[in-house]
Design a protein around this motif. Structure first.
Motif, PDB file in Angstrom:
ATOM      1  N   ARG A 101      95.446  59.339  42.192  1.00  0.00           N
ATOM      2  CA  ARG A 101      94.293  59.884  42.928  1.00  0.00           C
ATOM      3  C   ARG A 101      93.234  58.807  43.168  1.00  0.00           C
ATOM      4  O   ARG A 101      92.625  58.739  44.238  1.00  0.00           O
ATOM      5  CB  ARG A 101      93.673  61.051  42.145  1.00  0.00           C
ATOM      6  CG  ARG A 101      94.514  62.319  42.152  1.00  0.00           C
ATOM      7  CD  ARG A 101      93.836  63.443  41.375  1.00  0.00           C
ATOM      8  NE  ARG A 101      92.571  63.801  42.010  1.00  0.00           N
ATOM      9  CZ  ARG A 101      91.403  63.902  41.369  1.00  0.00           C
ATOM     10  NH1 ARG A 101      91.332  63.647  40.072  1.00  0.00           N
ATOM     11  NH2 ARG A 101      90.314  64.263  42.006  1.00  0.00           N
ATOM     12  N   GLY A 147      92.985  57.878  46.987  1.00  0.00           N
ATOM     13  CA  GLY A 147      91.890  58.685  47.509  1.00  0.00           C
ATOM     14  C   GLY A 147      92.278  60.127  47.780  1.00  0.00           C
ATOM     15  O   GLY A 147      91.501  60.888  48.376  1.00  0.00           O
ATOM     16  N   GLU A 167      92.547  63.951  47.343  1.00  0.00           N
ATOM     17  CA  GLU A 167      91.543  64.818  46.728  1.00  0.00           C
ATOM     18  C   GLU A 167      92.166  65.915  45.866  1.00  0.00           C
ATOM     19  O   GLU A 167      91.900  66.015  44.685  1.00  0.00           O
ATOM     20  CB  GLU A 167      90.650  65.436  47.811  1.00  0.00           C
ATOM     21  CG  GLU A 167      89.765  64.412  48.511  1.00  0.00           C
ATOM     22  CD  GLU A 167      88.862  65.049  49.552  1.00  0.00           C
ATOM     23  OE1 GLU A 167      88.779  66.301  49.599  1.00  0.00           O
ATOM     24  OE2 GLU A 167      88.247  64.296  50.327  1.00  0.00           O
TER      25      GLU A 167
END
Length: 335
Positions: free
Chosen positions: A118, A122, A124
């Motif tokens: 993560r 990036g 979510e």
């Protein structure tokens, strides 16, 4: 600002990494490599970790350009993994935490992979495919835990590939799975193999046994090692894509994150990307620096725990070979 050092040694990779507020300061690793046709055993793997850990520690501190006094928390892999290697690294982490007078946190290995994925990509709130030598899980986040919505009912996909590499006597350097991947790229004939998906779960022992029993005859019949590797990869990855797609639809998600050592495989990423595009979803994956077992993922997950207020008593800083992903309350994440 939190600086965390992480120690990973649940299998044949020994890793030490340091992070500072999500920034990777160092990511050092040593791999225990056995001769072709042989796997790694707990005792010898633990010995490898013991022999190399102080050198890797010095390398990690030098690369990060920090002093011991700068470190806020010491993190180590609590489990899951092989008992002897886990213990050999945990002993060092416990000793250093006492010598340095720092708090100590035991981190779930699987959570380390997820949080590192993560951070780097990036992503979510993705549906997660976690694939490695010891674990195969489809995971979704719900009610402060990473919930396992599908998994292998016998052996992990990485273990299946590794054991097939032993049948073909492929080199274990840099890893058997990598060498299968390179041969598979040259395969031309697809052999029909057993395909076993049971609801959200998968099984790899049957296809491995099938290949073990027939590999020599298939080679005599004119199929190449490349064809065998290609066929095995296509079938086991198709099983993983099927269960991942079902989870993606069930969770109404638009993101897929692949983590774990097998997640480096370019063909797996390619197949998953095709599925994601068909469902208007986005694929996230990392390279070998972060998908293969490493210390920095333990440091990052530990830092997240530490910043959210998680503390462990000395008595709880043990190891366990079986430590479920969904056993961890994610104090650092909310819905």
């Amino acid at each position: 600002m939190v600086i965390a050092i992480g120690f990973e040694g649940s299998a044949n990779k020994l890793g030490i990494g340091i992070v500072k507020d999500g920034e990777v300061l160092s990511n050092c690793r040593r791999t225990y490599i056995t001769p072709p046709g042989a796997g790694f055993l707990p005792r010898e793997t633990a010995q490898h970790h013991r022999e190399n850990i102080l050198e890797v520690l010095k390398e990690a501190l030098d690369e990060a350009k920090i002093y011991v006094k700068d470190i806020d928390v010491v993190c180590y892999t609590k489990g899951p993994g092989m008992g002897a290697p886990l213990a050999s690294v945990a002993v060092v982490a416990r000793t250093l935490a006492q010598l340095w007078n720092k708090p100590l946190l035991g981190v779930n290995h699987c959570i380390g992979h997820i949080e590192m994925g993560r951070l780097i990509t990036g992503a979510e709130n993705p549906t997660i495919l976690y694939v490695s030598g010891g674990n195969t899980q489809v995971i979704a986040f719900s009610r402060n835990r990473y919930r396992i919505v599908g998994e292998t009912i016998d052996i992990a996909v990485g273990n299946c590939l590794d054991r097939f590499a032993r049948i073909l006597k492929l080199s274990n350097a840099p890893s058997p799975g990598y060498n299968i991947e390179q041969l598979a790229k040259k395969g031309k004939k697809l052999i029909s193999l057993p395909y076993c998906v049971k609801g959200m779960d998968v099984s790899f022992s049957g296809i491995l046994t099938y290949m073990e029993e027939r590999a020599n005859q298939l080679l005599k019949d004119g199929y190449t090692k490349e064809d065998l590797c290609f066929s095995l990869q296509e079938h086991v990855f198709a099983m993983l894509i099927e269960t991942s797609e079902r989870a993606l639809a069930h969770c109404n998600s638009k993101e897929v994150l692949i983590v774990g050592g097998v997640g480096c495989n370019e063909r797996l990423q390619e197949m998953m990307d095709i599925m994601c595009k068909e469902r208007d979803a986005k694929l996230f994956a990392t390279d070998e620096r972060f998908c293969i077992d490493n210390g920095v993922m333990i440091a990052h997950a530990g830092a997240e725990m530490f910043q959210s207020g998680t503390r462990m008593s000395w008595e709880d800083c043990t190891i366990t070979q079986r430590y479920r992903t969904d056993a961890v309350v994610t104090t650092w994440r909310r819905e």
